[in-house]
Write an enzyme that holds these catalytic residues in place. Structure first.
Site, mmCIF file in Angstrom:
data_model
loop_
_atom_site.group_PDB
_atom_site.id
_atom_site.type_symbol
_atom_site.label_atom_id
_atom_site.label_comp_id
_atom_site.label_asym_id
_atom_site.label_seq_id
_atom_site.Cartn_x
_atom_site.Cartn_y
_atom_site.Cartn_z
ATOM 1 N N TYR A 247 0.856 -1.186 0.000
ATOM 2 C CA TYR A 247 0.000 0.000 0.000
ATOM 3 C C TYR A 247 0.888 1.231 0.000
ATOM 4 C CZ TYR A 247 -3.687 3.274 1.551
ATOM 5 O OH TYR A 247 -4.566 4.320 1.650
ATOM 6 N N ARG B 13 0.110 10.320 2.998
ATOM 7 C CA ARG B 13 -0.025 9.985 4.422
ATOM 8 C C ARG B 13 1.305 9.556 5.039
ATOM 9 N NH1 ARG B 13 -4.918 8.695 7.024
ATOM 10 N NH2 ARG B 13 -6.790 9.056 5.799
#
Length: 291
Positions: free
Chosen positions: A135, A140
């Site tokens: 991922y 983020r």
């Protein structure tokens, strides 16, 4: 991993007003996804506010989700972080409970080199009983996993089977699609660019807005799989504004407010997240009426 083709949803974790987990609403939300045609669910991805859950709460959510789904659709568990040895320990203790894969976010805050990212996932791949979905979400994590690192991992470890890409870089998507092993899957991690990514060859998406609009997200994804991009574009354009409003004050605050309006739980998030402002609430309500 045909089970990872199509529309996945990263489930929110519903909370009561006292901040405890609202398992009744979680059960309703799971049923809503399945009835809406979603192909698989991700339990405790970053949308599930996993960083604010205790180890015991995570186990409870995984167990409840597995029992409530009852093999109706495939399940993926989110197990990731920036402490490699701790993740390895979690994976060694993880009870499979009908889960088919692990979604593991690239290490955040530490800002490792590409070699550090590679060795992090090497340790995870060697510890996991289940296949791994990488991922990459630089917005983020503070660092980007390069296409070269992604492809290197895909080629070196047979149990690394896919990547959820949320870099927003079409150059990066193109490199991965060009160089990856044939059976390695590229999955969209951004709702608003799922259509163009699938037109390029992505296998589907893991959605946030699907929590609130599973039927539309499933329809868009399945039309893309069929190559019917004309009809898929209509749904894509219809969802663009509500997707933007979901993220304008952080995820999952926006989608939780939508779910509250739909009668599925309360607009509760755990600190340091806060509910969306009144201005955003009003904009969401107006757009929900349009939809």
């Amino acid at each position: 991993m045909n089970e990872l083709q199509g529309a996945g949803v990263a489930l929110v974790t519903p909370f009561n007003t006292d901040n405890t987990i609202d398992f009744d609403t979680l059960g309703k939300l799971i049923d809503y996804q399945i009835e809406g045609g979603i192909d698989y669910l991700v339990s405790l991805g970053t949308t599930g506010e996993t960083a604010t859950l205790t180890a015991e709460e995570r186990k409870q959510v995984w167990a409840f989700t597995s029992k409530h789904v009852n093999k109706r659709i495939p399940l993926v568990a989110g197990v990731g972080g920036n402490h490699t040895l701790e993740i390895v320990q979690q994976l060694q203790e993880f009870e499979v409970l009908d889960y088919i894969a692990i979604l593991s976010v690239s290490p955040y805050y530490n800002k490792p080199t590409q070699e550090g990212i590679y060795l992090h996932y090497k340790a995870i791949a060697e510890a996991s009983k289940l296949p791994i979905i990488l991922y990459n979400v630089p917005g983020r994590t503070g660092s980007n996993m390069s296409p070269a690192t992604t492809v290197r991992l895909a080629k070196d470890f047979k149990n690394i089977v896919a990547t959820k890409e949320a870099s927003g870089s079409f150059a990066q998507f193109s490199e991965i699609l060009r160089d990856k092993p044939e059976d390695f899957l590229l999955i969209s991690g951004d709702d608003p660019i799922t259509l163009p990514m699938m037109a390029m060859g992505a296998a589907g998406l893991i959605s946030v807005v699907g929590n609130a609009y599973p039927t539309k997200v499933a329809a868009l994804t399945h039309l893309c799989q069929e190559g019917n991009f004309v009809e898929a574009r209509k749904i894509h354009e219809e969802l663009l504004k509500i997707i933007d409003l979901c993220f304008v004050e952080g995820n999952p605050a926006g989608v939780k407010f939508i779910l509250e309006q739909k009668g599925m739980g309360k607009d509760e998030v755990r600190l340091p997240l806060v509910p969306v402002s009144e201005k955003t609430q009003n904009a969401i309500i107006a757009e929900m009426k349009n939809l």
